[in-house]
Design an enzyme around this catalytic site. Structure first.
Site, PDB file in Angstrom:
ATOM      1  N   ALA A 150       0.944  -1.112  -0.267  1.00 54.65           N
ATOM      2  CA  ALA A 150       0.090   0.359  -0.371  1.00 54.65           C
ATOM      3  C   ALA A 150       0.669   1.610  -0.149  1.00 54.65           C
ATOM      4  O   ALA A 150       2.061   0.825   0.920  1.00 54.65           O
ATOM      5  CB  ALA A 150      -0.920  -0.409   1.062  1.00 54.65           C
ATOM      6  N   ASP A 203       9.172  -3.675  -0.511  1.00 49.71           N
ATOM      7  CA  ASP A 203       8.999  -2.148  -0.754  1.00 49.71           C
ATOM      8  C   ASP A 203       8.507  -2.153   1.502  1.00 49.71           C
ATOM      9  O   ASP A 203       7.797  -1.800   1.748  1.00 49.71           O
ATOM     10  CB  ASP A 203       7.868  -1.611  -1.024  1.00 49.71           C
ATOM     11  CG  ASP A 203       8.092  -0.195  -1.439  1.00 49.71           C
ATOM     12  OD1 ASP A 203       9.350   0.421  -1.086  1.00 49.71           O
ATOM     13  OD2 ASP A 203       7.669   0.899  -2.030  1.00 49.71           O
ATOM     14  N   CYS A 211      13.323   3.582   1.508  1.00 49.04           N
ATOM     15  CA  CYS A 211      12.611   5.024   0.783  1.00 49.04           C
ATOM     16  C   CYS A 211      13.614   5.564   2.729  1.00 49.04           C
ATOM     17  O   CYS A 211      13.805   6.946   2.781  1.00 49.04           O
ATOM     18  CB  CYS A 211      10.999   5.834   0.465  1.00 49.04           C
ATOM     19  SG  CYS A 211      10.525   5.646   1.883  1.00 49.04           S
TER      20      CYS A 211
END
Ligand code: SAM
Length: 450
Positions: free
Chosen positions: A264, A330, A383
């Site tokens: 998500a 991720d 990130c």
């Protein structure tokens, strides 16, 4: 000031709602995005831009504003008066960064104390903000040597950025303190980047092609998504250029079984399907409310996927033991590469979070590795700019997992020119740049065939 709308609901001023949002962030009751999503319906739609400006602004400048505020108070507000502290920070933000006339900023802050039914604080608020008005230069000069004021970042983060990335330190600070550019991803399953750029031009929207991701366009000026041509038809999505590299690196092909392990809101899920709509894609996400975002993204883009709401590290809860050809992980991370998009990190993120996140990441990596078929590839991405979450995480995994080895990031996509980011001991680290990409990390792992 309260305004009664023509419906039955009460609409509050942007400032009142901003006080609630900032106070809740200070009380660790949620992130800026969840708090805004929760409370923005309380203001009239024409005041939402002001609400966002106030909330993003206070978070973006929090390290400096907090230092100023603490220097003005003889003792900090008690926790039950966090709303007053939020009011003070907002007042200081208006005085330092907005065009609000000074007297209006002070008066609105004083009035806010009354609306909070804390009349006892009106004198204090007035005195503190007026003192700042009178002595701003001196106050700021006295605080300038503090890292939180000099760099407008929490002290612990300044230390870590300096230690880990001395060469990139200034760039990281500068890019992390500014407004991020708006970058979009063109769905080349529907339209070429060049043709879409022409569609934008017809609407008067100027753009430049990104250097690293063949699907990226940077808009000269941010626009609302409903101003983007054919947005509802799935021609484009909003996504940073660094994030776009995931699907290019993994380069899924027809009939492959692909897992998007922490999916998500589905930015990369959609991109994987744009690369090849004929893959069999499974997207796993822990949070039910975030799962809904993947669903709506895929409906807009018009691609199917198998969506599972589960903890990716608990295979017994979701995996049917059919292995995947490719896995995108991720991972949840400190988001220290995207502070400019999530400036509340400056308030909420703590060193202990990194330790906790490293453990969570390890659990997910180890679990989803089992779902990968021999000879398959897993792309690990974050990130984050913290080596513990990135290259060190990968070094540990490769050292302990006999069937894992690092593969060059262009193994599955020979056309990828690896000029972006910096090669680190394992994988590549991208740093946030002014008007350019976000901070990101990638490492591609191959599972041996035996
Ligand atoms: C970095 S975000 C993913 C962004 C997404 N890949 C995209 O491009 O839109 C990480 C996501 O992992 C989810 N998450 C955290 N822990 C998880 C777990 N144990 N299993 C599955 N998802 C998890 C978070 O809720 C969050 O949505």
């Amino acid at each position: 000031m309260n305004q009664t709308s023509d419906t039955t609901s009460i609409q509050h001023s942007a400032r009142q709602v901003a006080i609630k949002v900032i106070a809740n962030i200070l009380l660790q009751q949620g992130s800026l995005s969840t708090q805004l999503a929760r409370y923005q319906a309380d203001v009239a739609s024409e005041h939402i831009p002001l609400l966002k400006e106030l909330c993003f602004g206070v978070c973006r400048h929090y390290p400096t504003l907090n230092s100023i505020a603490l220097s003005l108070l003889s003792h900090p507000f008690e926790e039950k008066d966090t709303d007053l502290y939020a009011t003070l920070l907002l007042g200081l933000y208006q005085l330092t960064h907005m065009n609000t006339p000074d007297h209006a900023a002070v008066n609105e802050s004083v009035e806010a104390c009354r609306l909070l039914k804390k009349d006892w604080a009106t004198k204090l608020m007035n005195a503190v903000l007026r003192r700042y008005q009178r002595e701003a230069d001196e106050i700021v000069t006295n605080l300038e040597a503090m890292p939180s004021v000099e760099f407008n970042q929490p002290k612990w983060l300044v230390k870590r950025f300096k230690k880990h990335w001395p060469e990139q330190f200034e760039q990281i600070i500068e890019a992390s303190n500014t407004h991020p550019p708006m970058c979009i991803r063109v769905n080349d399953d529907r339209v070429s980047r060049e043709t879409y750029q022409e569609l934008l031009m017809k609407e008067g929207i100027k753009s430049e092609a990104g250097e690293f991701s063949a699907s990226s366009l940077y808009l000269r000026k941010a626009v609302r998504v409903d101003q983007l041509p054919k947005f509802e038809e799935g021609f484009v999505s909003v996504q940073d250029e660094s994030a776009q590299l995931s699907a290019h690196i993994l380069s899924p092909k027809e009939d492959e079984k692909v897992l998007d392990a922490c999916a998500a809101p589905g930015g990369k899920t959609g991109h994987l399907l744009e690369k090849s709509s004929r893959i069999e894609l499974t997207a796993v996400e822990l949070e039910p409310w975030r799962m809904e975002k993947i669903e709506s993204n895929l409906v807009r883009l018009g691609y199917p996927a198998h969506l599972i709401c589960a903890d990716a590290s608990k295979l017994e809860d979701w995996w049917d033991e059919e292995t995947f050809d490719k896995v995108l992980l991720d991972a949840p991370c400190s988001a220290t590469g995207v502070i400019r998009r999530n400036p509340d990190i400056k308030i909420n993120r703590k060193p202990a979070d990194i330790v906790e996140l490293v453990e969570i990441q390890q659990e997910i990596i180890q679990a989803v590795w089992k779902t990968l078929k021999p000879g398959g590839f897993m792309l690990y991405a974050t990130c984050s700019l913290m080596p513990e979450e990135n290259e060190q995480q990968m070094a540990k995994f490769i050292a302990e997992q006999a069937d894992a080895k690092e593969a060059p990031l262009n193994t599955l996509a020979a056309e990828l020119d690896l000029t972006w980011g910096t090669q680190v001991s394992h994988g590549r680290q991208l740093f946030p740049t002014l008007n350019g990409q976000d901070g990101f990390y990638y490492c591609l792992l191959e599972k041996s065939s035996q």
